[in-house]
Design a protein around this motif. Structure first.
Motif, PDB file in Angstrom:
ATOM      1  N   ARG A 145      -4.738  -5.590   1.489  1.00  0.00           N
ATOM      2  CA  ARG A 145      -6.133  -4.968   2.326  1.00  0.00           C
ATOM      3  C   ARG A 145      -7.010  -5.631   3.225  1.00  0.00           C
TER       4      ARG A 145
ATOM      5  N   LEU B 118       0.939  -1.346  -0.362  1.00  0.00           N
ATOM      6  CA  LEU B 118       0.176   0.053   0.054  1.00  0.00           C
ATOM      7  C   LEU B 118       0.792   1.171   0.221  1.00  0.00           C
TER       8      LEU B 118
ATOM      9  N   GLU C 276     -13.051  -1.707   6.468  1.00  0.00           N
ATOM     10  CA  GLU C 276     -13.310  -1.272   4.811  1.00  0.00           C
ATOM     11  C   GLU C 276     -14.616  -0.233   5.021  1.00  0.00           C
TER      12      GLU C 276
ATOM     13  N   THR D 234      -4.929   5.970   2.822  1.00  0.00           N
ATOM     14  CA  THR D 234      -5.085   4.906   3.210  1.00  0.00           C
ATOM     15  C   THR D 234      -4.666   3.300   2.237  1.00  0.00           C
TER      16      THR D 234
END
Length: 403
Positions: free
Chosen positions: A386, A301, A310, A326
Motif C-alpha cells: 500500500r 493486495l 491514502e 483496493t
C-alpha cells in the motif's frame, strides 16, 4: 443530482455513507444484493478476547444509522456502465440513470474459482456460497463436506460451518493446474496456515506458528494433518476429482509430497454430500476499469487494483474507491477505509470545517491501526504494498502539476 453515489452497501459503502451524510451531503447507495451489508452478512467469529462478531447485527446497526441520516439505499440494483460528465458522474443502472457529483466504488471482492473434475455437480459450491447459505439464509449446505483449498478464508468459514452444525470432514489442497498454481503447493500453503496460528485452539500451536519454517513444517507435516477445532487440515493430501452422478457423493484424494507431487498408490475416496472450493479472493474492480482508472497489479493486495492514495482518491476527478476493490483485507479495514473516503469526498465538495479536515487524518491513522491489528491477514506484505501504491499515486500527481 445528488452529492455522492456509492456502489456497494458493504462495510466500506455504509461507513462512507454515514461519514458523508454526517457532514451534510446528499448520499445514495445502490447494491445488487437484496439487502445491505455485503460480506458482513456472512460473518460470525470469535475474537481473541472471547467476544463474538455478528456481521448481521453490525450491518443492521450501520444500515439504521445511515437511514437516520437520510441516506437513500436501493438494493437489487446493478450497475453496467459509468461515464464522467462536466458536472460529475453518470451511473447507468438496471433502475435507470443516476447523476452524482462524486462517485465511490465499494464493490468488494470476488472468489477465484479452481476447476476440478466434477466441479459442476450439484452440491459443489464456493466457500463463500456456503458461508452465505449458513449465516445469511440459515440453510445448511449439506451434512458432511470436504473443503478444497487451504487459505485464510477456507479455515475461517470451515469453523463457521461447524458452528452451524455442519460436519467438515477435512480441508485438502486442490490438484495442481495452471489456475491452482501455488495453492496446490504444501510449502506455499504452509506460509498461509502459519499466519492463522494465533487462531488455533492449542497454545502449543499458537507458539509454534511464530517460529516454524514453512518449508520445514511442510516437509514434516503429517499426512493426516493437524486438527483445528476438530477439523483436519491436510496439506499433504490433494483432491483429484469430485465423485458423483446426479449430485456429490465424495472426493477422490491422494497423498502428496512437500512440493505437491502425487504419491502413487495413495488414492482413496472420501464420502461427502457437498464440496466447497476455496480459491481465494480477487478485487472486484471491473467498474473502475470501465470508468477509465489507472491500474496496478499488486499480488499482495489480491490482483489488479485501481491506483489510489491514502484518502481513497483515484486518478479520476470525483471518483473514489474503498474496501476490497483496493485490495483484499478484513471487513474492519474496509469500514475504516470507507470512513476515510466519506470524509475525503465531503472535503472535496467543500463542506468540511477545519476540525473536519483533521478528522481525515485521524481516519487515515485509524485505518493503519486497524490493518496492523487485524485478526486475519489475507496476504503478506500488505502494508509495504500500500505504501508503494500511495507513493506511485503521489509521483503521478506531482508530475501532472509540474507539467
Amino acid at each position: 443530482m445528488i452529492d455522492l453515489l456509492i456502489v456497494g452497501a458493504g462495510p466500506a459503502g455504509l461507513r462512507a455513507a454515514i461519514a458523508a451524510a454526517e457532514n451534510g451531503l446528499h448520499v445514495s447507495i445502490i447494491d445488487e444484493f437484496v439487502k445491505p451489508g455485503g460480506r458482513l452478512l456472512g460473518q460470525l467469529h470469535e475474537e481473541p478476547d472471547g467476544s463474538w462478531v455478528n456481521g448481521v447485527e453490525e450491518a443492521e446497526r450501520m444500515y439504521h444509522r445511515a437511514i437516520q441520516l437520510g441516506v437513500e439505499i436501493s438494493t437489487g440494483v446493478s450497475v453496467y456502465d459509468l461515464a464522467e460528465t462536466p458536472a460529475g458522474w453518470s451511473i447507468y443502472t438496471t433502475d435507470g440513470v443516476r447523476e452524482s457529483r462524486c462517485l465511490l466504488l465499494a464493490t468488494g471482492a470476488s472468489e477465484t474459482p479452481i476447476p476440478i473434475p466434477g466441479w459442476t455437480l450439484p452440491g459443489v459450491m464456493s466457500i463463500g456460497a456456503a458461508q452465505v447459505m449458513g449465516n445469511v439464509h440459515r440453510v445448511k449446505p449439506g451434512h458432511k463436506g470436504v473443503v478444497i483449498g487451504v487459505n485464510v478464508l477456507s479455515v475461517a468459514i470451515a469453523r463457521e460451518m461447524q458452528l452451524c452444525g455442519v460436519t467438515v470432514d477435512r480441508i485438502v489442497l486442490p490438484a495442481h493446474n495452471l489456475i491452482s498454481a501455488d495453492a496446490s503447493n504444501p510449502e506455499k500453503m504452509m506460509e498461509s496456515l502459519l499466519r492463522l496460528s494465533h487462531l488455533a485452539p492449542s497454545s502449543l500451536m499458537k507458539i509454534g506458528g511464530k517460529f516454524v519454517s514453512p518449508k520445514l513444517a511442510a516437509r514434516f507435516y503429517p499426512r493426516n494433518g493437524f486438527k483445528i477445532w476438530g477439523i483436519p487440515i491436510q496439506l499433504r493430501k490433494t483432491a483429484l476429482e469430485i465423485i458423483g452422478e446426479e449430485q456429490v457423493r465424495g472426493v477422490r484424494i491422494a497423498a502428496i509430497s512437500a512440493t505437491g507431487s502425487v504419491i502413487p498408490g495413495t488414492e482413496e475416496i472420501v464420502d461427502a454430500d457437498f464440496v466447497c472450493i476455496a480459491g481465494g479472493l480477487t478485487p472486484m474492480a471491473e467498474l473502475a476499469a470501465v470508468a477509465g482508472c489507472r491500474f496496478h497489479y499488486v499480488p499482495q493486495l489480491g490482483g489488479h487494483v485501481p491506483l489510489h492514495n491514502e484518502r481513497m482518491q483515484t486518478t479520476l476527478k470525483g471518483l473514489y474507491v474503498a474496501g476490497n476493490i483496493t485490495g483484499v483485507e478484513s471487513a474492519k479495514v474496509a469500514g475504516a477505509q470507507g470512513r476515510v473516503a466519506g470524509l475525503s469526498i465531503a472535503d472535496e465538495l467543500g463542506v468540511l470545517s477545519a476540525a473536519g479536515k483533521e478528522k481525515i487524518k485521524e481516519a487515515v491513522d485509524q485505518t493503519v491501526h486497524t490493518r496492523k491489528h487485524a485478526l486475519i491477514q489475507f496476504n503478506q506484505g500488505i502494508e509495504e504494498a500500500r505504501h508503494a501504491l500511495y507513493t506511485e499515486f503521489q509521483q503521478l500527481t506531482d508530475k501532472k502539476i509540474s507539467v
